[in-house]
Write an enzyme that holds these catalytic residues in place. Structure first.
Site, PDB file in Angstrom:
ATOM      1  N   CYS A  44       0.913  -1.399  -0.019  1.00 50.58           N
ATOM      2  CA  CYS A  44      -0.015   0.059   0.121  1.00 50.58           C
ATOM      3  C   CYS A  44       0.940   1.324   0.177  1.00 50.58           C
ATOM      4  O   CYS A  44       2.178   1.301   0.455  1.00 50.58           O
ATOM      5  CB  CYS A  44      -0.825   0.098   1.360  1.00 50.58           C
ATOM      6  SG  CYS A  44      -1.794  -1.416   1.504  1.00 50.58           S
ATOM      7  N   GLY A  70      -0.463   0.159  -5.203  1.00 52.14           N
ATOM      8  CA  GLY A  70      -1.484  -0.265  -5.082  1.00 52.14           C
ATOM      9  C   GLY A  70      -2.658   0.204  -6.061  1.00 52.14           C
ATOM     10  O   GLY A  70      -2.690   1.349  -6.234  1.00 52.14           O
ATOM     11  N   ASN A 144       0.199   0.895   5.765  1.00 49.95           N
ATOM     12  CA  ASN A 144       0.851   0.136   4.903  1.00 49.95           C
ATOM     13  C   ASN A 144       1.644  -0.886   5.807  1.00 49.95           C
ATOM     14  O   ASN A 144       2.330  -0.435   6.491  1.00 49.95           O
ATOM     15  CB  ASN A 144       1.639   1.061   3.975  1.00 49.95           C
ATOM     16  CG  ASN A 144       2.785   0.427   3.349  1.00 49.95           C
ATOM     17  OD1 ASN A 144       3.936   0.737   3.181  1.00 49.95           O
ATOM     18  ND2 ASN A 144       2.561  -0.801   2.816  1.00 49.95           N
ATOM     19  N   GLY A 145       1.531  -1.904   5.318  1.00 49.39           N
ATOM     20  CA  GLY A 145       2.167  -3.324   6.226  1.00 49.39           C
ATOM     21  C   GLY A 145       1.286  -4.331   6.543  1.00 49.39           C
ATOM     22  O   GLY A 145       0.088  -4.037   6.234  1.00 49.39           O
ATOM     23  N   TYR A 289      12.692  -3.752  -5.658  1.00 47.58           N
ATOM     24  CA  TYR A 289      11.609  -3.790  -7.015  1.00 47.58           C
ATOM     25  C   TYR A 289      10.494  -2.904  -6.546  1.00 47.58           C
ATOM     26  O   TYR A 289      10.137  -2.010  -7.320  1.00 47.58           O
ATOM     27  CB  TYR A 289      11.099  -5.202  -6.842  1.00 47.58           C
ATOM     28  CG  TYR A 289       9.576  -5.222  -7.662  1.00 47.58           C
ATOM     29  CD1 TYR A 289       9.691  -5.077  -8.990  1.00 47.58           C
ATOM     30  CD2 TYR A 289       8.675  -5.237  -6.818  1.00 47.58           C
ATOM     31  CE1 TYR A 289       8.362  -5.267  -9.572  1.00 47.58           C
ATOM     32  CE2 TYR A 289       7.291  -5.356  -7.460  1.00 47.58           C
ATOM     33  CZ  TYR A 289       7.299  -5.221  -8.789  1.00 47.58           C
ATOM     34  OH  TYR A 289       5.941  -5.198  -9.348  1.00 47.58           O
TER      35      TYR A 289
END
Ligand code: SF4
Length: 506
Positions: A44, A70, A144-145, A289
């Site tokens: 996210c 996302g 996020n996570g 990435y």
């Protein structure tokens, strides 16, 4: 079918009754209508804006820059000192937030979220920000996570009478805040964050305050910046990646520290360390990435890391060749570094179609086969008769890599040597990156030579772990999570079934 249990894999190897109890409770998170095989694994992006007359539009722009983190849902919540508005939708940021929609989000504060999740997780119900009317007032939260102990926390809260409306980790955090016995709101937030374990970079908003926090190990990035305002206080902004600041013309200030809770009010910025003493474990995959190369993540430019990965790869496993070709887009920077180090021409021998819609990505083999050719096309006159070094950032299942190798060979390459800018991915991620379980990771089940045969390359080499760490080492670097390459997880709880190799998990 193997039995699903959880156990400690670092420091705790005894599957004691309390650990197993936690396991069952942890799986309790999927007692919702979602099927058992689906996980809350999302990548996210989060943003927050404080002190801007059009905060919603600033959040929109920041989310636009974070769209790569996302693409399935997005949301923006705003506050004007009295009310808290929240709009979420399925789809891309630009599809959801038209001018008319942004006009319904008044206020000088905003938080925003863009979400990717595995199929079936993408219900609008789980889109963020989540707004909760709690005993501590209205709170909106985006994160996020992935939390790794939410099962036991959720079960405990349910025993206390809490009714959950979503399967999102964020709601757990808000419920913990609501049930905290601490005196002030900021103490309640700190108390809540101390109880959760795992990866989280969070932005939160009440009617008149913004909060931003990172987990004590600093798994996910979160940066703070400011838009200078000559007529008053600066606009303070937070974002998962600094590329969002560029679009806002905001200046990068600093990273939110692991274990830090930052509060922004009309009076300015204050901060406290709510947790200390944890070794840093920032996700190295962000550099490999996930993050954009024009972002500065964990105090280091992603472009610089990827360039170094390519150079190191050339030093470690150079091979005589005529051209270096990246698998676009994520392999481009590493391929530039490789080409420069090896003294071999860099050529864009594969062209990516950027307009392939998400509708083509269907879980049906026939459509997926078509999908690779839809996304990538070889430039025959650059490849014909050439010895090609192909640079990519990962091999997950191996099937896509095989199609790309075949595509390059089919375009006339005389040799195809695949080089991967990170070590073999042998273990899944539990901290917010959607990787498959071990049985589906080709490197967990085959040797490098077996993978080479499977993907039909003339040679195959991965970057060493030491080489990767050296490539990502910057002056502010204190420690990385490398669990998907080593199987050594920084937290105690992981799903054992997910980390069993194929032969043992059948
Ligand atoms: S397991 Fe891999 S992808 Fe997940 S946080 Fe660690 S390094 Fe990142």
């Amino acid at each position: 079918m193997s039995q699903r249990v959880y156990q400690g894999v670092k420091g705790v190897t005894d599957a004691s009754s309390s650990i197993l109890a936690d396991a069952k409770l942890a799986k309790g998170k999927v007692t919702s209508p979602r099927p058992l095989d689906q996980k809350l694994r999302e990548e996210c992006g989060v943003v927050a804006i404080h002190g801007h007359p059009d905060a919603a539009r600033q959040a929109y722009l920041a989310l636009y820059a974070l769209q790569h983190r996302g693409q399935e849902s997005a949301g923006i919540a705003t506050a004007d000192g009295h009310h808290l508005a929240n709009i979420k939708g399925m789809g891309l940021v630009s599809e959801i937030f038209t001018d008319d929609v942004l006009a319904k989000l008044p206020g000088s504060m905003a938080i925003g979220h863009t979400r990717y999740s595995t199929t079936g997780d993408s219900a609008l119900l789980n889109a963020q920000p989540i707004r909760v009317d709690s005993t501590k007032g209205l709170i909106a939260i985006a994160h996020n996570g992935n939390l790794v102990n939410l099962g036991s926390l959720r079960a405990r809260l349910e025993r206390e009478g809490v009714y959950f409306q979503t399967t999102s980790d964020s709601e757990i955090i808000v419920q913990l805040i609501a049930h905290s016995k601490a005196g002030t709101l900021v103490d309640c937030i700190a108390d809540s964050l101390r109880q959760v374990d795992g990866a989280f970079s969070i932005v939160m908003m009440t009617r008149d305050r913004i909060f931003a926090a990172r987990d004590p190990r600093g798994f996910r990035p979160l940066s703070m910046g400011r838009l200078p305002n000559p007529d008053g206080p600066d606009t303070i902004v937070f974002a998962s990646e600094t590329c969002a600041f560029d679009l806002l013309r905001a200046e990068y200030d600093r990273d939110v520290l692991p274990g830090e809770l930052v509060m922004v009010t009309e009076d300015g910025v204050t901060s406290r360390q709510y947790a200390t003493g944890f070794p840093q474990a920032s996700c190295i995959f962000e550099h490999v990435y996930f993050a954009r190369p024009d972002s500065r993540v964990f105090g280091r430019w992603v472009q610089e890391s990827r360039d170094q990965m390519g150079r190191q790869l050339a030093r470690e496993s150079g091979v005589p060749a005529d051209v270096v070709v990246p698998v676009p887009d994520s392999g481009v920077t590493a391929a530039l570094g490789y080409a420069e180090q090896a003294g071999i021409p860099f050529r864009l021998g594969l062209i990516r179609n950027h307009y392939v819609g998400r509708t083509f990505i269907e879980p049906e083999q026939r459509v997926r086969d078509f999908g690779v050719r839809l996304k990538l096309n070889p430039v025959r006159n650059l490849l014909e008769g050439k010895r090609v070094v192909l640079i990519d950032d990962s091999i997950i299942r191996g099937t896509t890599s095989r199609k790309i190798v075949r595509m390059v060979r089919g375009a006339g390459a005389s040799e195809v040597h695949l080089r991967i800018s990170c070590p073999p991915t042998i273990s899944p991620c539990f901290y917010g990156v959607d990787t498959p379980s071990k049985r589906d990771l080709i490197a967990a089940n085959k040797s490098v030579e077996e993978i080479r045969q499977f993907i039909e390359a003339d040679s195959l080499a991965y970057l060493s772990l030491e080489g990767l760490l050296r490539s990502c080492a910057g002056p502010e670097h204190n420690g990385y999570c490398t669990a998907c390459y080593t199987g050594n997880y920084p937290t105690q709880w992981v799903d054992v079934e997910d980390i069993l190799p194929a032969a043992l998990s059948l």
